[in-house]
Design a protein around this motif. Structure first.
Motif, short mmCIF file in Angstrom:
data_model
loop_
_atom_site.label_atom_id
_atom_site.label_comp_id
_atom_site.label_asym_id
_atom_site.label_seq_id
_atom_site.Cartn_x
_atom_site.Cartn_y
_atom_site.Cartn_z
N UNK A 77 0.86 -1.19 0.00
CA UNK A 77 0.00 0.00 0.00
C UNK A 77 0.88 1.23 0.00
N UNK A 78 0.80 2.00 -1.07
CA UNK A 78 1.60 3.23 -1.19
C UNK A 78 0.70 4.41 -0.79
N UNK A 79 1.24 5.27 0.07
CA UNK A 79 0.43 6.38 0.60
C UNK A 79 0.88 7.70 -0.03
N UNK A 80 -0.08 8.46 -0.54
CA UNK A 80 0.26 9.81 -1.01
C UNK A 80 -0.92 10.76 -0.78
N UNK A 81 -0.72 11.99 -1.24
CA UNK A 81 -1.76 13.01 -1.07
C UNK A 81 -2.96 12.73 -1.98
N UNK A 82 -4.10 13.31 -1.61
CA UNK A 82 -5.22 13.39 -2.54
C UNK A 82 -4.90 14.53 -3.52
N UNK A 83 -5.16 14.33 -4.82
CA UNK A 83 -4.81 15.40 -5.76
C UNK A 83 -5.54 16.73 -5.48
N UNK A 84 -6.71 16.69 -4.82
CA UNK A 84 -7.39 17.95 -4.47
C UNK A 84 -6.53 18.76 -3.50
N UNK A 85 -5.83 18.07 -2.59
CA UNK A 85 -4.90 18.73 -1.67
C UNK A 85 -3.76 19.38 -2.46
N UNK A 86 -3.29 18.68 -3.47
CA UNK A 86 -2.17 19.20 -4.28
C UNK A 86 -2.62 20.44 -5.06
N UNK A 87 -3.87 20.44 -5.51
CA UNK A 87 -4.38 21.63 -6.21
C UNK A 87 -4.38 22.84 -5.27
N UNK A 88 -4.67 22.60 -4.00
CA UNK A 88 -4.68 23.70 -3.03
C UNK A 88 -3.26 24.05 -2.57
N UNK A 89 -2.33 23.13 -2.75
CA UNK A 89 -0.94 23.31 -2.30
C UNK A 89 0.00 22.98 -3.46
N UNK A 90 0.04 23.84 -4.49
CA UNK A 90 0.77 23.48 -5.72
C UNK A 90 2.26 23.19 -5.50
N UNK A 91 2.82 23.66 -4.40
CA UNK A 91 4.24 23.35 -4.15
C UNK A 91 4.47 21.85 -3.94
N UNK A 92 3.39 21.15 -3.60
CA UNK A 92 3.50 19.69 -3.37
C UNK A 92 3.38 18.88 -4.67
N UNK A 93 3.14 19.57 -5.79
CA UNK A 93 2.90 18.82 -7.04
C UNK A 93 4.08 17.93 -7.44
N UNK A 94 5.33 18.41 -7.40
CA UNK A 94 6.44 17.51 -7.78
C UNK A 94 6.51 16.27 -6.89
N UNK A 95 6.26 16.45 -5.59
CA UNK A 95 6.27 15.30 -4.66
C UNK A 95 5.16 14.31 -5.03
N UNK A 96 3.98 14.86 -5.32
CA UNK A 96 2.84 14.01 -5.70
C UNK A 96 3.15 13.23 -6.98
N UNK A 97 3.69 13.90 -7.97
CA UNK A 97 4.02 13.24 -9.24
C UNK A 97 5.05 12.13 -9.00
N UNK A 98 6.02 12.41 -8.16
CA UNK A 98 7.05 11.41 -7.85
C UNK A 98 6.43 10.21 -7.14
N UNK A 99 5.51 10.49 -6.22
CA UNK A 99 4.82 9.40 -5.50
C UNK A 99 4.03 8.51 -6.46
#
Ligand code: SF4
Length: 211
Positions: free
Chosen positions: A179-201
């Motif tokens: 089970x791999x854990x990451x952000x919900x993409x809606x959170x990433x939309x609100x926090x665009x600085x997390x987008x590279x981390x989300x994409x990597x996850x």
């Protein structure tokens, strides 16, 4: 399952031509998923049925080695009957494609099948009422990896609360599946600085499943 639905599933998987064998394992999976779909469209096990236009089962490749699990349908999903098709869904699709895969390579579902009013978080009672449907989906699809998108997906699977910022990037075990854990993409939309981390996850979760 009617022929139109069957052909749509096959087209989503990238097949342009199909030879139908009613007893094939894939067709059996599609039949079982369609059965759950019929049940959820009539389900009144929690109050979320009151405001839904339609319940949203999930979509994708029933033979996929990875299943993404989010929270619940939003406005666009409720309208279209498909998971992750609003802005957050488009970000998830972009992350999958950036990693070199297609949306039709994976299966995407949610903890709850009906849209909560004003997109609020489903209550624990609502999550638990709906969980047996997701459990059956997981058993039918039988992926080797679950990728949990956000805290509600985490709670729905593990039955405990967490801070997703603390858990993201972790690989846990659920009934023998990674089970791999990451952000919900809606959170990433609100926090665009997390987008590279989300994409990597998302890339790491896909590599875990397709390696
Ligand atoms: S959210 Fe799930 S349990 Fe609640 S009414 Fe919809 S299908 Fe049934």
């Amino acid at each position: 399952m009617n022929l139109k639905d069957f052909l749509k599933v096959m087209k989503d998987m990238g097949f342009n031509e199909v030879i139908v064998d009613n007893n094939s394992p894939l067709n059996e999976k599609i039949k079982l998923l369609n059965q759950i779909n019929q049940e959820i469209q009539n389900c009144t096990k929690c109050d979320l049925h009151k405001n839904r236009k339609q319940a949203v089962l999930g979509e994708g490749n029933p033979n996929s080695p990875i299943m993404f699990i989010g929270e619940a349908p939003g406005e666009e999903e409720d309208k279209q009957g498909r998971p992750f098709v609003g802005r957050a869904g488009q970000l998830l699709t972009k992350a999958i494609e950036t990693a070199g895969y297609k949306r039709s390579d994976v299966y995407i579902a949610n903890i709850n099948k009906c849209r909560p009013p004003n997109n609020r978080t489903p209550t624990i009672e609502e999550q638990e009422a709906c969980f047996p449907y997701l459990k059956r989906q997981i058993e039918i699809i039988n992926p080797s990896v679950l990728c949990l998108l956000g805290a509600t997906a985490y709670r729905g699977i593990f039955k405990r609360e967490t801070k997703i910022t603390k858990e993201r990037g972790s690989i846990l075990d659920y009934e023998g599946k990674k089970v791999y854990i990451t952000y919900h993409p809606a959170f990433v939309l609100r926090n665009p600085r997390e987008e590279p981390t989300f994409f990597e996850d998302i890339k790491k979760a896909l590599e875990l499943a397709f390696k």
